[in-house]
Design an enzyme around this catalytic site. Structure first.
Site, PDB file in Angstrom:
ATOM      1  N   ARG A  20       0.860  -1.201   0.000  1.00  0.00           N
ATOM      2  CA  ARG A  20       0.000   0.000   0.000  1.00  0.00           C
ATOM      3  C   ARG A  20       0.887   1.240   0.000  1.00  0.00           C
ATOM      4  O   ARG A  20       0.599   2.245  -0.637  1.00  0.00           O
ATOM      5  CB  ARG A  20      -0.924  -0.004   1.230  1.00  0.00           C
ATOM      6  CG  ARG A  20      -1.659   1.304   1.365  1.00  0.00           C
ATOM      7  CD  ARG A  20      -2.819   1.350   2.371  1.00  0.00           C
ATOM      8  NE  ARG A  20      -2.824   0.372   3.399  1.00  0.00           N
ATOM      9  CZ  ARG A  20      -2.176   0.492   4.578  1.00  0.00           C
ATOM     10  NH1 ARG A  20      -1.453   1.563   4.860  1.00  0.00           N
ATOM     11  NH2 ARG A  20      -2.246  -0.469   5.475  1.00  0.00           N
ATOM     12  N   TYR A  29     -17.420  17.863 -13.959  1.00  0.00           N
ATOM     13  CA  TYR A  29     -17.915  16.483 -14.111  1.00  0.00           C
ATOM     14  C   TYR A  29     -18.951  16.167 -13.022  1.00  0.00           C
ATOM     15  O   TYR A  29     -18.754  16.519 -11.851  1.00  0.00           O
ATOM     16  CB  TYR A  29     -16.713  15.536 -14.027  1.00  0.00           C
ATOM     17  CG  TYR A  29     -17.057  14.090 -13.886  1.00  0.00           C
ATOM     18  CD1 TYR A  29     -17.831  13.441 -14.841  1.00  0.00           C
ATOM     19  CD2 TYR A  29     -16.617  13.355 -12.788  1.00  0.00           C
ATOM     20  CE1 TYR A  29     -18.159  12.101 -14.702  1.00  0.00           C
ATOM     21  CE2 TYR A  29     -16.930  12.010 -12.652  1.00  0.00           C
ATOM     22  CZ  TYR A  29     -17.707  11.399 -13.601  1.00  0.00           C
ATOM     23  OH  TYR A  29     -18.039  10.077 -13.465  1.00  0.00           O
ATOM     24  N   ASP A  73      -8.386  19.999 -12.929  1.00  0.00           N
ATOM     25  CA  ASP A  73      -8.699  18.683 -13.488  1.00  0.00           C
ATOM     26  C   ASP A  73      -8.335  18.749 -14.974  1.00  0.00           C
ATOM     27  O   ASP A  73      -9.010  19.417 -15.760  1.00  0.00           O
ATOM     28  CB  ASP A  73     -10.187  18.365 -13.280  1.00  0.00           C
ATOM     29  CG  ASP A  73     -10.548  16.957 -13.757  1.00  0.00           C
ATOM     30  OD1 ASP A  73      -9.863  16.450 -14.672  1.00  0.00           O
ATOM     31  OD2 ASP A  73     -11.518  16.384 -13.235  1.00  0.00           O
ATOM     32  N   LYS A 119      -8.909   7.905 -18.733  1.00  0.00           N
ATOM     33  CA  LYS A 119      -9.233   8.537 -20.005  1.00  0.00           C
ATOM     34  C   LYS A 119      -7.999   8.571 -20.918  1.00  0.00           C
ATOM     35  O   LYS A 119      -7.464   7.525 -21.252  1.00  0.00           O
ATOM     36  CB  LYS A 119      -9.826   9.926 -19.723  1.00  0.00           C
ATOM     37  CG  LYS A 119     -10.929   9.889 -18.642  1.00  0.00           C
ATOM     38  CD  LYS A 119     -12.125   9.098 -19.065  1.00  0.00           C
ATOM     39  CE  LYS A 119     -13.223   8.827 -18.075  1.00  0.00           C
ATOM     40  NZ  LYS A 119     -13.259   9.301 -16.757  1.00  0.00           N
TER      41      LYS A 119
HETATM   42  C1  LIG Z   1     -13.208  15.390 -16.078  1.00  0.00           C
HETATM   43  C2  LIG Z   1     -13.334  14.188 -15.209  1.00  0.00           C
HETATM   44  N1  LIG Z   1     -12.755  14.196 -13.998  1.00  0.00           N
HETATM   45  C3  LIG Z   1     -12.832  13.114 -13.183  1.00  0.00           C
HETATM   46  C4  LIG Z   1     -13.511  11.982 -13.554  1.00  0.00           C
HETATM   47  C5  LIG Z   1     -13.594  10.807 -12.603  1.00  0.00           C
HETATM   48  O1  LIG Z   1     -12.706   9.814 -12.962  1.00  0.00           O
HETATM   49  P1  LIG Z   1     -12.909   8.244 -12.652  1.00  0.00           P
HETATM   50  O2  LIG Z   1     -14.100   7.802 -13.438  1.00  0.00           O
HETATM   51  O3  LIG Z   1     -11.624   7.638 -13.080  1.00  0.00           O
HETATM   52  O4  LIG Z   1     -13.146   8.132 -11.183  1.00  0.00           O
HETATM   53  C6  LIG Z   1     -14.106  11.921 -14.809  1.00  0.00           C
HETATM   54  C7  LIG Z   1     -14.834  10.700 -15.230  1.00  0.00           C
HETATM   55  O5  LIG Z   1     -15.517  10.686 -16.237  1.00  0.00           O
HETATM   56  C8  LIG Z   1     -14.022  13.056 -15.664  1.00  0.00           C
HETATM   57  O6  LIG Z   1     -14.608  13.069 -16.874  1.00  0.00           O
END
Ligand SMILES: Cc1ncc(COP(=O)(O)O)c(C=O)c1O
Length: 385
Positions: free
Chosen positions: A52, A104, A176, A201
């Site tokens: 971990r 998001y 982000d 992504k």
């Molecule tokens: C811009 C953005 N940030 C964060 C996330 C969250 O990521 P995860 O699905 O890997 O938890 C997403 C998921 O679609 C996203 O589009």
């Protein structure tokens, strides 16, 4: 370490953090699928005690992405949401956060339905408007959480300007960077303190792993994130770390294709009579086109468009053949989705309406297939609308 200071981006993607395995010379970092490490004597070990806390595959990925983002270190988590949660774990009850309004849906859900319970407070503002950001700041504001481009209507915020505003007031800026990837935009170079990704992504790029990472540059953030990775334990497993590392090596070539296909699909949609509006920062009529051109190196593969009604959106989404109707984004295959009922279903209808997420809005994550095949598919699906 073969990399020289000043190495270019695609070289960094392939080599940063990647050392041949010391025991075999394997060029690719192995998947260290182990939970613990044998100590040679009491208190004597090779820097690894428990998985971990430390794992060499995860460490190779963290060094790789930290270099791509121009930060000092990276901390990989089990998902993008776990990575965002790790950033907010630094806050204390009573603290206030200013957030990009069309962030998001899962980020909104974390902030509103989990973190409000521990008395954190959030204001959602149009962070492409600097005056709105300045007006939302309060004495208790500790963090500006930007998403740019936004999901799904592709709003762009000026990272350098927001960071300057925050710096004057002693507030941290987290970005982000999931939609752009470090190939198109490096927020730390523009003044941000923290960068977060859903590695699920573009960084992974092959739709076969869920993960997240935070890249930091300040001493206190590095110390906290290292601590919280171990203390809260939401770490990325070694196999997922390996999959993402395999993806980052081709990020630069993939993003060039995503940019090209995104631009071509957006341009095609603007000419179609059934499409009311197209959201893509590479279009000259996008409200922040000039800023995107300055801040980003390419406009990316994400776009959205409005067909005017749920029935029209449904006809298109059920009509595509090559594109896949699915959540997520950033993979080599083109995905199409309906934000109002899929990615942003957790956002209340009145907030969705305020930020342009209508029932007729459709989002595309342009993959890297041949553009002629993608346009053929859209053409035949739009004919069913
Ligand atoms: C811009 C953005 N940030 C964060 C996330 C969250 O990521 P995860 O699905 O890997 O938890 C997403 C998921 O679609 C996203 O589009």
């Amino acid at each position: 370490m073969k990399l020289k200071p000043g190495a270019r981006f695609s070289t960094i993607c392939i080599h940063a953090g990647q050392e041949p395995d010391p025991s075999t010379g394997a060029i690719i970092t192995p998947i260290f699928q182990t939970s613990t490490y044998v100590q040679t004597a009491l208190g004597e070990h090779k820097g690894y005690e428990y998985a971990r806390t430390q794992n060499p595959t995860r460490a190779a990925l963290e060094a790789n992405i930290a270099a791509m983002e121009g930060g000092r270190a990276g901390f990989a988590f089990a998902s993008g949401m776990a990575a965002i949660n790790a950033i907010t774990s630094q806050l204390a009850s009573g603290d206030h956060v200013v957030v990009t309004d069309n962030t998001y849906g899962g980020t909104y859900r974390l902030f509103e339905h989990v973190l409000r319970r521990v008395s954190l407070d959030f204001s959602y503002v149009d962070t492409s408007n600097l005056d709105a950001v300045a007006a939302a700041i309060r004495p208790a504001t500790r963090l500006l959480f930007l998403e740019t481009p936004t999901n799904p209507v592709m709003g762009i915020s000026d990272i350098a300007a927001v960071s300057a505003l925050a710096r004057d007031r002693g507030i941290r800026v987290a970005v982000d960077n999931t939609f752009a990837s470090p190939c198109l935009q490096q927020p730390i170079a523009l003044g941000a303190d923290l960068v977060v990704h859903s590695t699920t992504k573009y960084l992974n790029g092959h739709s076969d792993s869920v993960g997240g990472i935070v890249v930091a540059r300040r001493d206190e953030d590095l110390e906290w994130l290292r601590f919280v990775q171990n203390a809260a334990g939401g770490i990325l497993g070694p196999f997922d770390a390996w999959l993402v590392l395999r993806g980052t090596k081709t990020l630069a070539v993939r993003m060039a294709e995503h940019n090209r296909n995104g631009q071509a699909i957006a341009a095609y949609l603007t000419t179609h009579s059934k499409v009311r509006r197209v959201y893509y920062p590479g279009l000259p009529d996008h409200p922040q086109h000039a800023l995107a051109a300055r801040q980003m190196r390419g406009f990316g593969g994400m776009l959205a468009f409005d067909l005017g009604s749920l029935d029209a959106a449904r006809a298109l989404l059920n009509g595509v053949r090559l594109m896949s109707l699915a959540e997520s984004l950033g993979g080599v295959e083109t995905l199409i989705s309906h934000p109002a009922t899929m990615t942003h279903a957790s956002v209340p209808p009145e907030r969705r309406a305020a930020i342009g997420i209508t029932d007729g809005l459709v989002r595309i994550s342009a993959g890297i297939e041949d553009i002629a095949d993608l346009l053929d598919d859209l053409e035949q699906a739009l004919a069913r609308v």
